[in-house]
Write an enzyme that holds these catalytic residues in place. Structure first.
Site, PDB file in Angstrom:
ATOM      1  N   HIS A 166      -2.953  -8.349  -6.350  1.00  0.00           N
ATOM      2  CA  HIS A 166      -3.684  -7.108  -6.609  1.00  0.00           C
ATOM      3  C   HIS A 166      -2.895  -6.142  -7.493  1.00  0.00           C
ATOM      4  O   HIS A 166      -3.468  -5.201  -8.042  1.00  0.00           O
ATOM      5  CB  HIS A 166      -4.110  -6.437  -5.292  1.00  0.00           C
ATOM      6  CG  HIS A 166      -3.011  -5.737  -4.545  1.00  0.00           C
ATOM      7  ND1 HIS A 166      -2.373  -6.302  -3.463  1.00  0.00           N
ATOM      8  CD2 HIS A 166      -2.432  -4.524  -4.716  1.00  0.00           C
ATOM      9  CE1 HIS A 166      -1.471  -5.467  -3.004  1.00  0.00           C
ATOM     10  NE2 HIS A 166      -1.482  -4.366  -3.745  1.00  0.00           N
ATOM     11  N   ASP A 210      -2.952 -13.305  -2.048  1.00  0.00           N
ATOM     12  CA  ASP A 210      -2.460 -12.104  -2.731  1.00  0.00           C
ATOM     13  C   ASP A 210      -1.063 -12.303  -3.306  1.00  0.00           C
ATOM     14  O   ASP A 210      -0.229 -11.402  -3.275  1.00  0.00           O
ATOM     15  CB  ASP A 210      -2.482 -10.887  -1.794  1.00  0.00           C
ATOM     16  CG  ASP A 210      -2.524  -9.569  -2.571  1.00  0.00           C
ATOM     17  OD1 ASP A 210      -2.807  -9.614  -3.778  1.00  0.00           O
ATOM     18  OD2 ASP A 210      -2.261  -8.510  -1.981  1.00  0.00           O
ATOM     19  N   SER A 246       3.764  -2.449  -3.052  1.00  0.00           N
ATOM     20  CA  SER A 246       3.110  -3.756  -3.105  1.00  0.00           C
ATOM     21  C   SER A 246       3.864  -4.702  -4.025  1.00  0.00           C
ATOM     22  O   SER A 246       4.189  -4.362  -5.167  1.00  0.00           O
ATOM     23  CB  SER A 246       1.671  -3.605  -3.604  1.00  0.00           C
ATOM     24  OG  SER A 246       0.870  -2.943  -2.668  1.00  0.00           O
TER      25      SER A 246
END
Length: 495
Positions: free
Chosen positions: A136, A166, A240
């Site tokens: 992402h 992911d 992230s």
């Protein structure tokens, strides 16, 4: 018990992988990653050997500081910035263009495209320039830049990405790169001290500390394959793709998500993809450019004690088959709706998530022996797996349109209503038009627009048939629900 070794067959590969030399660019082709003029070199390094339960993963250093660990690990954690082009929705003109005749107006006037920026973190995991981050972080990007702690910046190539876990892999052309050694997430235990390194809010590299609050965390609705390490080490936007390391400075997870309850910031519950899972995905992305998974072709759900009783099972362990895809390996093997799969190749498992991981771990063409309970009898069904296809699921829709003792109201399922609900061709049953708050139906999650196609394993043709089947039930009843193209078993108590 379904063993951790079997579960993590999908999550880990042993040893480093290599790639084979391709023709040089002067001959019109590119040199493949991991090669150097005929000499194969390691690409994705191996995971650390298991250290066992007596490791020092939960111990504070005798010096009382983690500074030496951070100094060694942090240079391998990078900041990632991405740019992408966004096209605004078309704006309709104000002329009908009758000259062109019917069907030629009004005309769309597309607004000029605009550039959007994003940021995240990543981890250098090999000297050849491979960097792991989240899917992402780089999704939709047409330009990716990697910024190192030593102030160097590089354009990065996207090697591959896997939305289901992911995970994405980038590559930069650089030398003298710091590398973070890979740990072994099978060794991570609740209570272990962990450190999160990343670039939260774009303010610069930051380190936070916490403990592991849970392992194997799933059913969060974040990604298709969820086996998260949960930690209270502060993880915020921008973290992230960053590193979750143990006190030895080994990478044990890729920070991925937070539970923020709408605040958008850390609330003490963060999630990281275990490094063993990330390692498997990274290796396949580098080797093949995509992730290949085994495919069975069943829709599955977890059991609860009421369902176990309804299916005459000894306990609620296993995965209930709620649907079988036509022309799938499961259909070819003879699996049926209502079967309960409890084991693979002699190893038992607890729930549908473990079955999903177990099947995905295998390569297409592999033959497995499934332990299945059908109508109270256990049997073994061999099945040859296919390759997991891309999913094309349609959106779930709600239908706004006599009452039963379970707190729901149903109506006839007409062809027009079936089309509104986007149901598969030939679906029969009754449609739920109202669910009373606090009723047994509401407690089990039924909603308006659900279609009840079976009661107590018998097909339902209409409202009269539905109520007749309820009257013949005693105490509790097993329903088969059709929600869009997703079937689901539910047990309801009758009053």
């Amino acid at each position: 018990m379904y063993s951790p070794a079997m579960k993590h067959r999908f999550l880990a590969l042993s040893g480093a992988c290599t790639l084979i030399l391709a023709l040089a660019a002067v001959l019109g082709t590119d040199l493949l990653p991991g090669t150097a003029f005929g000499k194969t070199v390691p690409t994705i390094p191996a995971l650390a050997a298991s250290v066992g339960p007596d490791s020092d993963a939960s111990r504070i250093p005798e010096s009382g500081t983690f500074a030496p660990t951070i100094k060694k690990a942090s240079p391998a954690v990078v900041s990632i910035t991405v740019s992408m082009t966004e096209h605004s929705p078309a704006v309709r003109g104000h002329f009908d263009a009758p000259f062109f005749g019917p069907g030629f107006g009004p005309f769309p006037n597309e607004a000029p495209p605009r550039r959007r920026q994003g940021s995240g973190s990543g981890v250098i995991i090999s000297e050849e320039g491979y960097i792991v981050t989240n899917h992402h972080v780089i999704e939709g990007a047409d330009e990716i830049k990697v910024h190192l702690a030593d102030a160097r910046s590089f354009d990065a190539d996207l090697i591959g990405a896997d939305a289901k876990t992911d995970i994405a892999v980038l590559k930069v052309m650089a030398s003298d790169l710091p590398v973070l050694p890979l740990g072994n997430s099978d060794d991570v235990e609740i209570g272990d001290i962990v450190l999160a390194i990343g670039n939260p809010f774009g303010i610069g590299q930051t380190v936070t500390m916490g403990i592991v609050g849970a392992t194997g965390r799933g059913d969060l609705g974040i990604k298709h394959y969820e086996d998260f390490i949960q930690t209270d080490a502060a993880i915020n936007p921008g973290n992230s793709g960053g590193a979750l390391i143990n006190v030895r400075g080994e990478l044990v997870g890729i920070n991925t998500a937070i539970l923020s309850r709408g605040s958008g910031g850390n609330q003490g519950v963060g999630f990281a993809v275990p490094v063993n899972l990330a390692h498997h995905v990274m290796t396949q992305l580098v080797d093949r450019g995509r992730v290949v998974r085994g495919y069975l072709g069943v829709g599955i759900q977890d059991l609860n004690p009421k369902m176990a009783q309804a299916f005459e099972l000894p306990d609620a362990r296993g995965a209930l088959v709620r649907s079988v895809q036509p022309d799938s390996p499961a259909a070819d093997a003879g699996l049926e709706q209502g079967d309960v799969i409890i084991g693979i190749d002699g190893e038992k498992f607890d729930d549908s998530r473990e079955l999903r991981f177990g099947i995905a771990a295998e390569q297409p063409g592999t033959t497995l022996r499934l332990a299945v309970i059908r109508d109270g009898d256990e049997r073994t069904i061999p099945v040859q797996l296919g390759e997991f296809p891309e999913e094309n699921r349609g959106p779930e829709r709600s239908f706004n349109s006599g009452s039963s003792s379970m707190g729901l109201t149903v109506d006839e399922l007409t062809p027009a209503v079936a089309r509104q609900l986007d149901l598969p061709a030939g679906t029969q049953g009754v449609v739920v038009v109202n669910v009373e708050p606090g009723s047994p139906a509401a407690e089990e999650g039924l909603r308006r627009g659900d279609v009840i196609s079976e009661v107590a394993r018998r097909p339902v043709a209409g409202v009269a048939d539905f109520h007749r089947a309820l009257r013949e039930s005693n105490g509790s009843v097993l329903l088969l629900i059709q929600r869009g193209d997703h079937p689901l078993f539910v047990v309801l108590e009758t009053k």
